[in-house]
Design an enzyme around this catalytic site. Structure first.
Site, mmCIF file in Angstrom:
data_model
loop_
_atom_site.group_PDB
_atom_site.id
_atom_site.type_symbol
_atom_site.label_atom_id
_atom_site.label_comp_id
_atom_site.label_asym_id
_atom_site.label_seq_id
_atom_site.Cartn_x
_atom_site.Cartn_y
_atom_site.Cartn_z
ATOM 1 N N LYS A 146 0.762 -1.605 -0.097
ATOM 2 C CA LYS A 146 0.088 -0.288 -0.310
ATOM 3 C C LYS A 146 1.090 1.552 0.203
ATOM 4 O O LYS A 146 1.549 1.342 0.560
ATOM 5 C CB LYS A 146 -1.320 0.369 1.430
ATOM 6 C CG LYS A 146 -2.109 1.049 1.133
ATOM 7 C CD LYS A 146 -3.411 -0.283 -0.214
ATOM 8 C CE LYS A 146 -4.515 1.075 -0.035
ATOM 9 N NZ LYS A 146 -6.061 0.187 -0.566
HETATM 10 P P1 NAD Z 1 -13.237 7.887 -2.916
HETATM 11 O O1 NAD Z 1 -12.464 8.871 -2.402
HETATM 12 O O2 NAD Z 1 -13.302 8.030 -4.334
HETATM 13 O O3 NAD Z 1 -14.355 7.943 -2.146
HETATM 14 C C1 NAD Z 1 -14.513 7.909 -0.960
HETATM 15 C C2 NAD Z 1 -15.597 8.257 -0.616
HETATM 16 O O4 NAD Z 1 -15.944 8.749 0.856
HETATM 17 C C3 NAD Z 1 -15.990 9.646 -0.771
HETATM 18 O O5 NAD Z 1 -16.860 10.077 -1.454
HETATM 19 C C4 NAD Z 1 -16.156 10.646 0.850
HETATM 20 O O6 NAD Z 1 -16.771 11.712 1.058
HETATM 21 C C5 NAD Z 1 -16.259 9.775 1.697
HETATM 22 N N1 NAD Z 1 -15.852 10.586 3.214
HETATM 23 C C6 NAD Z 1 -14.991 10.517 3.877
HETATM 24 N N2 NAD Z 1 -14.727 10.388 4.734
HETATM 25 C C7 NAD Z 1 -16.295 10.962 5.258
HETATM 26 C C8 NAD Z 1 -17.012 10.861 6.276
HETATM 27 N N3 NAD Z 1 -16.611 10.896 7.676
HETATM 28 N N4 NAD Z 1 -18.298 10.061 6.158
HETATM 29 C C9 NAD Z 1 -19.021 9.879 5.284
HETATM 30 N N5 NAD Z 1 -17.996 9.744 3.970
HETATM 31 C C10 NAD Z 1 -16.903 10.159 3.904
HETATM 32 O O7 NAD Z 1 -12.157 6.775 -2.249
HETATM 33 P P2 NAD Z 1 -12.969 5.545 -2.312
HETATM 34 O O8 NAD Z 1 -11.668 4.656 -3.783
HETATM 35 O O9 NAD Z 1 -14.237 4.915 -2.658
HETATM 36 O O10 NAD Z 1 -12.963 4.208 -1.901
HETATM 37 C C11 NAD Z 1 -13.561 4.533 -0.784
HETATM 38 C C12 NAD Z 1 -12.668 2.770 0.286
HETATM 39 O O11 NAD Z 1 -12.660 1.845 -0.223
HETATM 40 C C13 NAD Z 1 -11.321 3.089 1.471
HETATM 41 O O12 NAD Z 1 -12.020 2.966 2.885
HETATM 42 C C14 NAD Z 1 -10.773 2.265 0.233
HETATM 43 O O13 NAD Z 1 -9.761 2.029 0.867
HETATM 44 C C15 NAD Z 1 -11.068 1.119 0.078
HETATM 45 N N6 NAD Z 1 -10.951 0.598 -1.352
HETATM 46 C C16 NAD Z 1 -11.146 1.098 -2.803
HETATM 47 C C17 NAD Z 1 -11.146 -0.103 -3.991
HETATM 48 C C18 NAD Z 1 -10.709 1.044 -5.006
HETATM 49 O O14 NAD Z 1 -10.976 0.302 -5.757
HETATM 50 N N7 NAD Z 1 -10.598 2.250 -4.819
HETATM 51 C C19 NAD Z 1 -10.403 -1.177 -3.597
HETATM 52 C C20 NAD Z 1 -10.828 -1.820 -2.477
HETATM 53 C C21 NAD Z 1 -11.119 -1.182 -1.052
#
Ligand code: NAD
Length: 454
Positions: A146
């Site tokens: 990561k």
């Molecule tokens: P992203 O940046 O696209 O979206 C994150 C979202 O969370 C945004 O809408 C943001 O406004 C919101 N957010 C932040 N703080 C918040 C809060 N306190 N309350 C409510 N919403 C809040 O990120 P993403 O890629 O969608 O990742 C989201 C999660 O999924 C993370 O934990 C990431 O590690 C996990 N994840 C992502 C992927 C991927 O392919 N992008 C894969 C596996 C896991």
């Protein structure tokens, strides 16, 4: 066993010994300004504590000796770099960037890069370790890694985000490579950021699309990658639903975090006929018992609108989202947001963990007592890395599959992972999370033994 004590103090008050003072102040100001995360909203237990707890519990069950636990818990390599950047305020802001390669027994290291003010080395360690188990549970030939930079990317101009992305790649490229370590998007990094990183790597090594995944389609990205994590979550839910007496067409759901994972999961659930009755992002939360249109909300946000100003729902305090009655709650924001301070308020039958480490061990226990069925991060959100694997395979051959082929292959892998983990859970009388860690750790230990590492 790891300590399960968690508290709910404000995250902004944590110590950050590895951040510049300016970066710490920025993080605190952001928490103040956005109320994200608010005291009581996100638990102070760290992502590292969360993953360590689940790792240890699985090792206890496997009877893994203390010396081997050290090998499989501690990261193989950790790199911290300094990223100074002059911002429009005229000052040089110094951010810390991390790349942590946790375990490479099963293949090249693989994992996303997060840009967020709360990133610190422990968070990256936790996420890297989770990737090791996740790639093993999904059965894709990767290790776990990561990366992260503790910059407030959400508030920076794209030109400054580009400078940070390029600077980070310049400083960690020596330990990356298409057969060594392959990066991907995570919170606040997207296909555009991956394109800048690929371009920067290419300046030194020649055109190397397989160095990062999650790239734009125009730059050898894979069809289906953008939606893959959300789609993978929905595949898992569909596999579980009949056993839980749920039919996707009659399901209500709530999404916490409407970014890549949350909005895709919501849109695909809606395609199946399910109804979104609550949703939040960093700006706040809305609810709508008659259903909030996931597509219209996505368009509203893409066009620059705030989630809380969306007309199809009524605003509510962000902390109340968790208690909206629904069949499926999808955490898709940051870690530790379901904790002992709010778990008892949840009124859902299923938690489908799109986010990494959204549930603290204490919350997990409370939810188990409430008979909530948790499909854990370590399997539920593996769709992203699975299609990243497809992208890498396509890049190595400079070949392209169409979207249907990608989605079908993703479905096959997600269903297989669900069946393998759920049958292990049944055999041993344990929950899915513990079973997934067992399966993941066993596969990594076996690979390390076969290579002669241990
Ligand atoms: P992203 O940046 O696209 O979206 C994150 C979202 O969370 C945004 O809408 C943001 O406004 C919101 N957010 C932040 N703080 C918040 C809060 N306190 N309350 C409510 N919403 C809040 O990120 P993403 O890629 O969608 O990742 C989201 C999660 O999924 C993370 O934990 C990431 O590690 C996990 N994840 C992502 C992927 C991927 O392919 N992008 C894969 C596996 C896991």
């Amino acid at each position: 066993m790891a300590n399960t004590e968690t508290s709910t103090d404000a995250v902004g008050e944590r110590e950050h010994p590895d951040k510049s003072q300016l970066a710490v102040e920025e993080a605190q100001a952001e928490a103040e300004a956005t109320g994200t995360p608010k005291p009581g909203q996100r638990a102070e237990v760290s992502n590292l504590d969360i993953v360590h707890f689940y790792f240890n519990a699985a090792c206890d069950r496997l009877g893994l000796s203390d010396d081997l636990r050290v090998v499989f818990w501690a990261p193989y390599r950790e790199v911290t770099v300094q990223i100074p950047i002059r911002l429009p305020d005229g000052k040089v802001h110094v951010y810390s960037g991390y790349r942590i390669q946790h375990n490479g027994a099963r293949g090249p290291y693989k994992g996303g890069i997060r840009f967020h003010p709360e990133v610190d080395i422990d968070e990256v360690r936790a996420l890297a370790s989770l990737m090791t188990w996740k790639t093993a549970v999904a059965g894709v030939p990767y290790g776990g890694a990561k990366g992260g930079v503790n910059c407030p990317a959400g508030r920076l101009d794209p030109v400054d985000v580009q400078k940070i992305a390029r600077s980070f790649m310049d400083k960690v490229e020596k330990i990356l490579g298409p057969t060594r370590d392959i990066a991907a998007p995570d919170v606040n990094t997207n296909a555009q950021v991956m394109a800048w990183m690929m371009d920067e790597y290419g300046k030194l090594h020649g055109h190397t699309p397989a160095i990062v995944t999650g790239k734009p389609i125009a730059l050898e990205g894979s069809y289906g990658r953008e939606a893959a994590t959300g789609r993978g979550c929905v595949y898992m839910f569909r596999e579980a639903a009949p056993h839980l007496g749920l039919s996707p067409a009659d399901t209500t759901f709530v999404v916490q975090g409407y970014g890549n994972v949350g909005s895709w999961a919501a849109r695909i659930m809606q395609q199946l006929g399910a109804k979104m009755v609550g949703v939040s992002d960093a700006s706040g939360a809305i609810r709508g018992d008659a259903g909030i249109d996931a597509n219209a909300l996505h368009d509203h946000i893409v066009q620059g609108g705030r989630l809380t100003e969306f007309e199809g729902g009524e605003q509510l305090p962000a902390s109340d989202l968790i208690s909206i009655p629904c069949d499926v709650f999808i955490p898709a924001a940051l870690g530790g947001m379901i904790h002992e301070g709010n778990a008892a308020d949840m009124q859902c039958k299923v938690i489908l963990e799109g986010a990494n480490s959204p549930t603290t061990p204490m919350a997990d226990q409370i939810l188990r007592e409430k008979d909530v069925y948790i499909i854990p991060d370590v399997m539920a959100n593996a769709g992203g890395v699975v299609v990243s694997y497809f992208e890498w395979v396509q890049n190595l051959q400079h070949f392209r599959w169409d979207e249907r082929e990608v989605n079908d292959k993703l479905g096959t892998i997600m269903r297989r992972a669900y069946r393998e983990v759920s049958s292990r859970a049944r055999e041993e009388g344990i929950d899915l999370r513990e079973a997934a860690y067992l399966v993941g750790i066993e596969r990594v230990v076996e690979a390390a033994r076969t290579r002669g590492y241990v």
